[in-house]
Structure formats: C-alpha cells, structure tokens
Design an enzyme around this catalytic site. Structure first.
Site, PDB file in Angstrom:
ATOM      1  N   ILE A  82       0.809  -1.232   0.000  1.00  0.00           N
ATOM      2  CA  ILE A  82       0.000   0.000   0.000  1.00  0.00           C
ATOM      3  C   ILE A  82       0.840   1.279   0.000  1.00  0.00           C
ATOM      4  O   ILE A  82       0.265   2.378  -0.077  1.00  0.00           O
ATOM      5  CB  ILE A  82      -0.978   0.044   1.193  1.00  0.00           C
ATOM      6  CG1 ILE A  82      -0.211   0.054   2.526  1.00  0.00           C
ATOM      7  CG2 ILE A  82      -1.971  -1.091   1.111  1.00  0.00           C
ATOM      8  CD1 ILE A  82      -1.112   0.342   3.726  1.00  0.00           C
ATOM      9  N   TYR A  83       2.151   1.184   0.096  1.00  0.00           N
ATOM     10  CA  TYR A  83       2.968   2.401   0.063  1.00  0.00           C
ATOM     11  C   TYR A  83       2.983   2.976  -1.353  1.00  0.00           C
ATOM     12  O   TYR A  83       3.436   2.320  -2.272  1.00  0.00           O
ATOM     13  CB  TYR A  83       4.401   2.106   0.492  1.00  0.00           C
ATOM     14  CG  TYR A  83       4.587   1.638   1.915  1.00  0.00           C
ATOM     15  CD1 TYR A  83       3.561   1.720   2.869  1.00  0.00           C
ATOM     16  CD2 TYR A  83       5.794   1.082   2.321  1.00  0.00           C
ATOM     17  CE1 TYR A  83       3.753   1.266   4.166  1.00  0.00           C
ATOM     18  CE2 TYR A  83       5.987   0.638   3.622  1.00  0.00           C
ATOM     19  CZ  TYR A  83       4.962   0.729   4.542  1.00  0.00           C
ATOM     20  OH  TYR A  83       5.159   0.274   5.824  1.00  0.00           O
TER      21      TYR A  83
END
Length: 343
Positions: A58-59
């Site tokens: 999710i970064y």
C-alpha cells in the site's frame, strides 16, 4: 562509512534469516523521496552491509494519484539494475486496500484488501511483479482482518511458501492474543508459523507499554523476532521537537507534535542528556536502547537522504552503559506512570 565496523547480523527469531541490525523502511519512497533519491539511499545502505529492506504493497496510497505499489516498484527497479537480489532480505506486507486512499475507481474497496485466501495470493503475485523477483523472503500480515478466519489466512500463507513464492511469514500490528491465536492455529493445523512481529515500539509513552505489557513476553517465550516500526516515534525521538519550541519543517511535524506530552518531553530530555555524554545524537541513543532490549532483531529506520541515513547508521558505533540504559528506561517507565495514575 558509518555502521560497518561494529555491525553484527542478528537472527530473526528462530528462522534461518540473519538481518543487519537496522532495517531500512521504505514508506517514504515515492512520497517524500523521489526515485533517484530512494536509489541513492538504497545504495548507501547496501554499501555498509545493510541487507534488510522492508516495504508494503500500500505504500503510498495516501498520496495524490498513487494507487499503491510505488515503493515496491522503486525497490524492484533498483535490485534489477544492481543485480543484487540474492544479497537482500526482502520483506513486504499484505492487508491494506489498494487504489487511491485504498479505494478503486468506483469509490469502494471492492475486494481489494484483507487477509482472505483470494486476496493474499493475488496481492503476493502483484508484489512479486512489482518487485521483479520470484520470491519474497518475509511476507507479513500488515494488520488483522476480522472478516477472515485465521485458519484461512495461515493456509493461504502456507500455500505461498509451498509454491516457493514466500520463504517465511510474519505479522505486524497484532495484539498478544491475536498472535497467540495464530500460533495455536499453526500448531493445530500443521501450517506455517509467524517467525516475526513488527510492532510500533519505542521509548515513547504509550507505545512502550503497549508492546512490553503483553506482546513482548509472547515474542520472547515463543522465539519470534522483533522488527519494530517507528522506533523514533515519527521523528519525535530525534530531539528536534520540544515543548514550547517551534515545529521543524517536516511532513510529519503535526503528528509528532500531537504526541509531545509532558512525559514524552521528559524522555527526550533524557535522550539528549545521554547523547551529550557520548557525543552522539538523540536518535542514535533511542535506537541503541532498542537494540539492547530482549529478543530485538532490527528496528526499521527510514531516511529521506543519504546524510540522514548515515546519521542513523552511527547507532552501530555507539555502546550505551548500564547506567545509560537504566536512565532511559526509568524516564520512560510505564509501570511507574500507570501506578501514579491510579493513585
């Protein structure tokens, strides 16, 4: 370069992985550090013997126009260009919602998150593609998923290990009882066990108490490696933030200021005092304290420049005395703080 002379690799729990004592977190890649800067940081870390790189799918979904996976892509291009995949212990995570702010184009999650078998296998395949590798050394559940039975999650992780996609599994942001539930399930069902925990852990109140009260004893008893995130409290333990002083220019300044309680300011005061005795920096002292704690493997640090990284690597040339450790532990002691509140 700093950090080379005294670095001793540490075994991750009871696994066969051995990690550099400071892991490199990559949340900032594609956010506060562009790709060229990120590659420079990775180069510098590898040059001193650093081998543990931690990321997540999710970064950085919270930045404009970013659907996630950017940090993984930057790392993948770096490993391919350097041809150094076999020298790296690569860790990533699964659980969060992909897409801008964790949402797809229709404004909903739409099955693109969680710890179901469906999503874990899909997310792993996507991470492998972005990272340009055929395996992940440590695949971690980013946080719990209350909608999926733990048996299903662990069975999916086990399948990935048996396929050769994943070498070991770990978890992040688990409570003690959730971790015990997972360990019991693995034992009962003959499934892969978590070998590590990635908690929020530092000298700050209440993060120290939250970890040490229940989760640390589980890790010590069952031999899990500890690889804490935010070991500097989002920058608070660098000494740049003090009560009554102006905030520095930082994307995380607001978050840090919200945690600057009277107790935490006293902890920072102790850090500054110990640092001055060693001609060191408060951040180095905070990391050195963590490295002296039971079952500690490798705190995960982040940097926006090679100079900032070099400062943090100086931790490995710092040896705290028993008196130093006692002073820091006393300043941040959660047992005493809790007793005072109960009176």
């Amino acid at each position: 370069m700093k950090g080379m002379s005294s670095a001793t690799y540490r075994r991750l729990g009871r696994s066969g992985l051995h990690l550099f004592p400071l892991g490199l977190g990559t949340m900032q890649f594609g956010w506060s550090a562009d790709e060229a800067t990120s590659h420079g940081i990775l180069d510098h870390y590898a040059a001193v013997g650093g081998n543990f790189i931690d990321t997540a799918d999710i970064y950085t979904t919270w930045t404009p126009g970013n659907p996630g996976g950017v940090s993984e892509e930057i790392i993948g291009r770096w490993m391919k260009a350097r041809g150094n995949r076999d020298d790296i212990v690569l860790a990533t995570k699964v659980r969060g919602g992909m897409g801008q702010n964790g949402q797809d184009g229709r404004g909903s999650i739409h099955q693109r998150e969680g710890l179901s078998r469906r999503w874990i296998i899909k997310a792993c395949e996507d991470s492998l593609r972005r990272l340009q590798t055929d395996h992940i050394d440590l695949y971690q559940a980013h946080w719990v998923d209350n909608q999926t039975p733990v048996e299903e999650t662990l069975a999916a992780f086990t399948e990935l290990v048996r396929r050769g996609y994943v070498r070991y599994i770990g978890c992040s942001n688990y409570s003690a009882w959730r971790l015990m539930q997972a360990l019991w399930t693995s034992d009962r069902r003959g499934l892969e066990h978590y070998v590590s925990v990635q908690p929020e852990y530092s000298l700050l109140d209440p993060t120290r108490a939250n970890f040490e009260r229940e989760l640390m004893p589980v890790c010590v008893e069952y031999g899990l490696g500890i690889i804490p995130w935010s070991p500097l409290g989002g920058g608070l333990l660098t000494g740049k933030y003090r009560r009554g002083q102006a905030l520095p220019d930082s994307v995380r300044a607001g978050e840090a200021a919200s945690r600057l309680t009277e107790k935490n300011d006293a902890v920072i005061g102790s850090l500054v005092s110990v640092a001055e005795r060693h001609a060191a920096r408060p951040a180095q002292v905070a990391l050195a304290w963590l490295l002296a704690q039971p079952a500690m493997t490798a705190p995960i640090i982040g940097a926006n420049s090679t100079a900032q990284l070099d400062d943090l690597l100086g931790t490995l040339d710092l040896t705290l005395t028993p008196d130093d450790l006692a002073e820091l532990s006393g300043a941040s002691d959660w047992t005493r703080a809790r007793t005072e509140l109960e009176r």
